[in-house]
Write a protein that holds these residues in place. Structure first.
Motif, PDB file in Angstrom:
ATOM      1  N   ILE A 133      -4.095   7.880  -9.194  1.00 53.28           N
ATOM      2  CA  ILE A 133      -4.580   7.550  -9.286  1.00 53.28           C
ATOM      3  C   ILE A 133      -5.148   7.836 -11.139  1.00 53.28           C
ATOM      4  N   GLN A 134      -5.535   6.692 -11.645  1.00 52.53           N
ATOM      5  CA  GLN A 134      -4.777   6.513 -12.906  1.00 52.53           C
ATOM      6  C   GLN A 134      -6.654   6.511 -13.523  1.00 52.53           C
ATOM      7  N   GLU A 135      -6.766   6.827 -14.939  1.00 53.12           N
ATOM      8  CA  GLU A 135      -7.811   6.317 -15.505  1.00 53.12           C
ATOM      9  C   GLU A 135      -7.699   4.949 -15.903  1.00 53.12           C
ATOM     10  N   TYR A 136      -8.609   5.050 -16.364  1.00 49.45           N
ATOM     11  CA  TYR A 136      -8.982   3.152 -16.105  1.00 49.45           C
ATOM     12  C   TYR A 136      -9.443   3.270 -18.131  1.00 49.45           C
ATOM     13  N   ILE A 137      -8.261   1.926 -18.431  1.00 43.97           N
ATOM     14  CA  ILE A 137      -8.922   1.893 -19.903  1.00 43.97           C
ATOM     15  C   ILE A 137      -9.032   0.556 -20.182  1.00 43.97           C
ATOM     16  N   ASN A 138     -10.407   0.573 -20.383  1.00 46.79           N
ATOM     17  CA  ASN A 138     -11.037  -0.647 -21.247  1.00 46.79           C
ATOM     18  C   ASN A 138     -10.372  -1.017 -22.064  1.00 46.79           C
ATOM     19  N   PRO A 182       3.932   2.992  -3.533  1.00 47.69           N
ATOM     20  CA  PRO A 182       5.069   1.848  -4.088  1.00 47.69           C
ATOM     21  C   PRO A 182       4.985   0.717  -4.354  1.00 47.69           C
ATOM     22  N   SER A 183       5.479   0.570  -5.662  1.00 41.15           N
ATOM     23  CA  SER A 183       5.011  -0.230  -6.246  1.00 41.15           C
ATOM     24  C   SER A 183       5.511  -1.739  -5.920  1.00 41.15           C
ATOM     25  N   GLN A 184       6.394  -1.989  -4.558  1.00 43.42           N
ATOM     26  CA  GLN A 184       6.542  -2.911  -4.915  1.00 43.42           C
ATOM     27  C   GLN A 184       7.277  -3.274  -2.877  1.00 43.42           C
ATOM     28  N   ILE A 193       1.587  -4.227 -20.857  1.00 46.18           N
ATOM     29  CA  ILE A 193       0.690  -3.650 -21.893  1.00 46.18           C
ATOM     30  C   ILE A 193      -0.652  -3.936 -22.463  1.00 46.18           C
ATOM     31  N   ILE A 194      -1.084  -2.441 -22.448  1.00 40.00           N
ATOM     32  CA  ILE A 194      -2.173  -3.055 -22.728  1.00 40.00           C
ATOM     33  C   ILE A 194      -3.637  -2.176 -24.221  1.00 40.00           C
ATOM     34  N   ARG A 195      -4.180  -2.729 -24.882  1.00 38.05           N
ATOM     35  CA  ARG A 195      -4.826  -2.222 -25.750  1.00 38.05           C
ATOM     36  C   ARG A 195      -6.176  -1.627 -25.326  1.00 38.05           C
ATOM     37  N   THR A 201      -0.554  -7.739 -22.342  1.00 37.24           N
ATOM     38  CA  THR A 201       0.837  -8.882 -22.346  1.00 37.24           C
ATOM     39  C   THR A 201       1.677  -8.145 -21.657  1.00 37.24           C
ATOM     40  N   LYS A 202       1.895  -8.943 -21.023  1.00 38.13           N
ATOM     41  CA  LYS A 202       3.421  -9.045 -20.029  1.00 38.13           C
ATOM     42  C   LYS A 202       4.556  -9.160 -21.047  1.00 38.13           C
ATOM     43  N   VAL A 203       5.737  -8.486 -21.108  1.00 34.99           N
ATOM     44  CA  VAL A 203       7.231  -8.958 -21.538  1.00 34.99           C
ATOM     45  C   VAL A 203       8.307  -8.592 -20.517  1.00 34.99           C
ATOM     46  N   SER A 257       8.691   3.439  -7.140  1.00 35.32           N
ATOM     47  CA  SER A 257       7.572   4.603  -7.225  1.00 35.32           C
ATOM     48  C   SER A 257       6.881   4.767  -8.028  1.00 35.32           C
ATOM     49  N   ARG A 258       5.813   4.610  -8.088  1.00 31.05           N
ATOM     50  CA  ARG A 258       4.340   4.499  -9.640  1.00 31.05           C
ATOM     51  C   ARG A 258       4.522   5.424  -9.402  1.00 31.05           C
ATOM     52  N   LYS A 259       4.769   6.602  -8.152  1.00 34.45           N
ATOM     53  CA  LYS A 259       4.409   8.725  -8.540  1.00 34.45           C
ATOM     54  C   LYS A 259       5.726   8.603 -10.288  1.00 34.45           C
ATOM     55  N   SER A 284       1.477  -2.956  -0.635  1.00 34.26           N
ATOM     56  CA  SER A 284       1.611  -2.712  -2.195  1.00 34.26           C
ATOM     57  C   SER A 284       1.135  -2.981  -3.695  1.00 34.26           C
ATOM     58  N   HIS A 285       0.363  -4.244  -3.607  1.00 35.24           N
ATOM     59  CA  HIS A 285      -0.092  -4.065  -4.892  1.00 35.24           C
ATOM     60  C   HIS A 285      -2.079  -4.438  -4.987  1.00 35.24           C
ATOM     61  N   GLU A 286      -1.915  -3.201  -3.562  1.00 39.59           N
ATOM     62  CA  GLU A 286      -4.042  -3.413  -2.871  1.00 39.59           C
ATOM     63  C   GLU A 286      -3.998  -2.634  -4.369  1.00 39.59           C
ATOM     64  N   MET A 287      -5.347  -2.801  -4.944  1.00 38.84           N
ATOM     65  CA  MET A 287      -6.413  -1.427  -5.793  1.00 38.84           C
ATOM     66  C   MET A 287      -7.412  -1.360  -5.722  1.00 38.84           C
ATOM     67  N   THR A 288      -7.864  -0.151  -6.153  1.00 40.43           N
ATOM     68  CA  THR A 288      -9.015  -0.355  -6.173  1.00 40.43           C
ATOM     69  C   THR A 288      -9.854   0.183  -7.743  1.00 40.43           C
ATOM     70  N   VAL A 339     -12.137   5.152 -12.996  1.00 37.37           N
ATOM     71  CA  VAL A 339     -10.090   5.052 -11.739  1.00 37.37           C
ATOM     72  C   VAL A 339      -9.609   4.242 -11.468  1.00 37.37           C
ATOM     73  N   ILE A 340      -8.421   4.016 -11.770  1.00 37.37           N
ATOM     74  CA  ILE A 340      -7.781   2.802 -11.223  1.00 37.37           C
ATOM     75  C   ILE A 340      -6.892   3.366  -9.621  1.00 37.37           C
ATOM     76  N   THR A 341      -6.875   3.120  -8.299  1.00 39.35           N
ATOM     77  CA  THR A 341      -6.223   3.827  -7.373  1.00 39.35           C
ATOM     78  C   THR A 341      -5.234   2.636  -6.910  1.00 39.35           C
TER      79      THR A 341
HETATM   80  N1  ATP Z   1      -5.167   1.932 -15.940  1.00 35.00           N
HETATM   81  C1  ATP Z   1      -5.386   1.184 -16.258  1.00 35.00           C
HETATM   82  N2  ATP Z   1      -6.520   0.695 -16.788  1.00 35.00           N
HETATM   83  C2  ATP Z   1      -7.038  -0.836 -16.830  1.00 35.00           C
HETATM   84  N3  ATP Z   1      -6.755  -1.638 -16.302  1.00 35.00           N
HETATM   85  C3  ATP Z   1      -6.035  -1.811 -15.267  1.00 35.00           C
HETATM   86  C4  ATP Z   1      -4.917  -0.204 -15.271  1.00 35.00           C
HETATM   87  N4  ATP Z   1      -4.115  -0.392 -14.188  1.00 35.00           N
HETATM   88  C5  ATP Z   1      -3.826  -1.740 -13.709  1.00 35.00           C
HETATM   89  N5  ATP Z   1      -5.078  -2.348 -14.775  1.00 35.00           N
HETATM   90  C6  ATP Z   1      -4.981  -3.833 -13.936  1.00 35.00           C
HETATM   91  O1  ATP Z   1      -4.662  -3.993 -12.829  1.00 35.00           O
HETATM   92  C7  ATP Z   1      -4.039  -5.072 -12.957  1.00 35.00           C
HETATM   93  C8  ATP Z   1      -3.146  -4.962 -11.639  1.00 35.00           C
HETATM   94  O2  ATP Z   1      -2.165  -3.292 -12.156  1.00 35.00           O
HETATM   95  P1  ATP Z   1      -0.404  -2.880 -11.863  1.00 35.00           P
HETATM   96  O3  ATP Z   1       0.257  -3.717 -12.980  1.00 35.00           O
HETATM   97  O4  ATP Z   1      -0.445  -1.668 -11.378  1.00 35.00           O
HETATM   98  O5  ATP Z   1      -0.469  -4.111 -10.326  1.00 35.00           O
HETATM   99  P2  ATP Z   1       0.955  -4.255  -9.974  1.00 35.00           P
HETATM  100  O6  ATP Z   1       0.451  -5.048  -8.988  1.00 35.00           O
HETATM  101  O7  ATP Z   1       2.274  -3.343 -10.039  1.00 35.00           O
HETATM  102  O8  ATP Z   1       1.436  -6.139 -11.082  1.00 35.00           O
HETATM  103  P3  ATP Z   1       2.459  -6.790 -11.331  1.00 35.00           P
HETATM  104  O9  ATP Z   1       2.218  -7.623 -10.562  1.00 35.00           O
HETATM  105  O10 ATP Z   1       2.498  -6.922 -12.499  1.00 35.00           O
HETATM  106  O11 ATP Z   1       3.721  -5.606 -10.279  1.00 35.00           O
HETATM  107  C9  ATP Z   1      -3.266  -5.077 -14.241  1.00 35.00           C
HETATM  108  O12 ATP Z   1      -2.474  -6.757 -14.157  1.00 35.00           O
HETATM  109  C10 ATP Z   1      -4.105  -4.849 -14.868  1.00 35.00           C
HETATM  110  O13 ATP Z   1      -5.373  -5.779 -15.020  1.00 35.00           O
END
Ligand code: ATP
Ligand code: MG
Length: 287
Positions: free
Chosen positions: A159-164, A131-133, A248-250, A170-172, A84-86, A138-142, A125-127
């Motif tokens: 609904i999450q703050e979009y970080i530039n 469910p994360s999987q 992780i992002i910077r 980086t995937k770990v 759960s992403r929540k 579960s991978h549809e985003m806006t 923002v990014i929505t």
């Molecule tokens: N808060 C954010 N700010 C900026 N970009 C974001 C943010 N959240 C997600 N992203 C972008 O959207 C992509 C998908 O987000 P996320 O990793 O949450 O999805 P996922 O489908 O669960 O990923 P995975 O395939 O790793 O399981 C990220 O790889 C990144 O490019």
């Protein structure tokens, strides 16, 4: 002899590049016999019960009951947090681990009430679905850069703050407190005040849908091994899990790190054999 069961789906096995169902090898003067697949009827000493579907949760619980002295790595309740992403983002906040600010919105009506009450929301923002999987949806985003965008998303969602972050992520990949590998990947680019786009839908499982829309080319300072190790330690403790990965992002400008995703049993590198994987697992379990 110790019997290890790695309970995973056929598709996960394929992704890992593991063709064999059974292997045996010698580890610290003991014979280790590993079964990798979805059968839970055999007795075991160590179980890694990756949840495949809701139906097999009960089977997993029954098999644990039948093997009361076995060690269970990543019990179901710990995996459920990450499904759960929540719950994942709430846990990150509770543990003081840097993640973008977020709210959970149940419906379009609730979103409108939120916007009326607060007058505005800091965009972009990014929505993301809760469910994360478990499905393609579960991978549809806006990415939303104008309030009109809130008409074009599915609820409930995060609904999450979009970080530039200059399009660099980086995937770990970790086992316990050990980083197995890390890679830098292209990601979504920056959105600045001159960006005219109102909203942008993509499916993270479908690279074509992202089409490197906002990709920028300037480089970010890579994370140091010490920084990544610190996050690995914090996350393994916060979620009490052994097999996990994180993204992780910077932040552009401030350089601040943000965890944007935590996954259970990520697809480690294909060259990671079943034997090496099991050895790392046993080692991290202190065996
Ligand atoms: N808060 C954010 N700010 C900026 N970009 C974001 C943010 N959240 C997600 N992203 C972008 O959207 C992509 C998908 O987000 P996320 O990793 O949450 O999805 P996922 O489908 O669960 O990923 P995975 O395939 O790793 O399981 C990220 O790889 C990144 O490019
Ligand atoms: Mg991700």
């Amino acid at each position: 002899m110790k019997k290890v069961i790695i309970h995973i789906s056929d598709s996960k096995k394929k992704k890992m590049g593991w063709n064999e169902n059974n292997i045996s090898f010698c580890y610290k003067n003991k014979i280790i016999n590993v079964y990798c697949g979805s059968d839970l009827t055999q007795p075991f000493d160590i179980l890694l019960p990756k949840i495949i579907n809701d139906h097999d949760c009960q089977q997993i619980l029954d098999s644990i009951k039948n093997n009361p002295n076995a060690l269970v790595v990543d019990p179901i309740q710990n995996q459920k947090i990450i499904q759960s992403r929540k719950l994942t983002y709430e846990r990150l906040i509770q543990c003081g681990i840097a993640c973008p600010q977020f709210i959970i919105i149940q419906s379009y009506q609730e979103m409108m009430r939120f916007l009326n009450k607060h007058q505005t929301i800091h965009l972009p923002v990014i929505t993301k679905p809760i469910p994360s999987q478990g499905s393609h949806e579960s991978h549809e985003m806006t990415i939303i850069n104008h309030p009109n965008g809130f008409n074009h998303i599915n609820y409930p969602c995060v609904i999450q703050e979009y970080i530039n972050h200059n399009g660099q992520l980086t995937k770990v990949f970790c086992i316990g407190k050990k980083i197995i590998s890390s890679t830098i990947q292209e990601s979504m680019g920056n959105i600045d005040s001159s960006c005219k786009l109102e909203y942008f839908n993509f499916n993270n499982e479908d690279p074509e849908s992202k089409k490197k829309y906002f990709l920028t080319s300037s480089q970010m300072k890579p994370f140091t091994t010490i920084e990544l190790q610190n996050f690995c330690d914090l996350l393994s403790k916060a979620f009490n899990i052994t097999l996990f990965g994180f993204d992780i992002i910077r932040e552009n400008g401030t350089g601040k790190p943000y965890i944007i995703d935590v996954n259970h049993f990520p697809s480690y590198n294909k060259s990671f054999s079943l034997q090496s994987f099991t050895e790392e697992l046993l080692n991290e379990c202190g065996l």
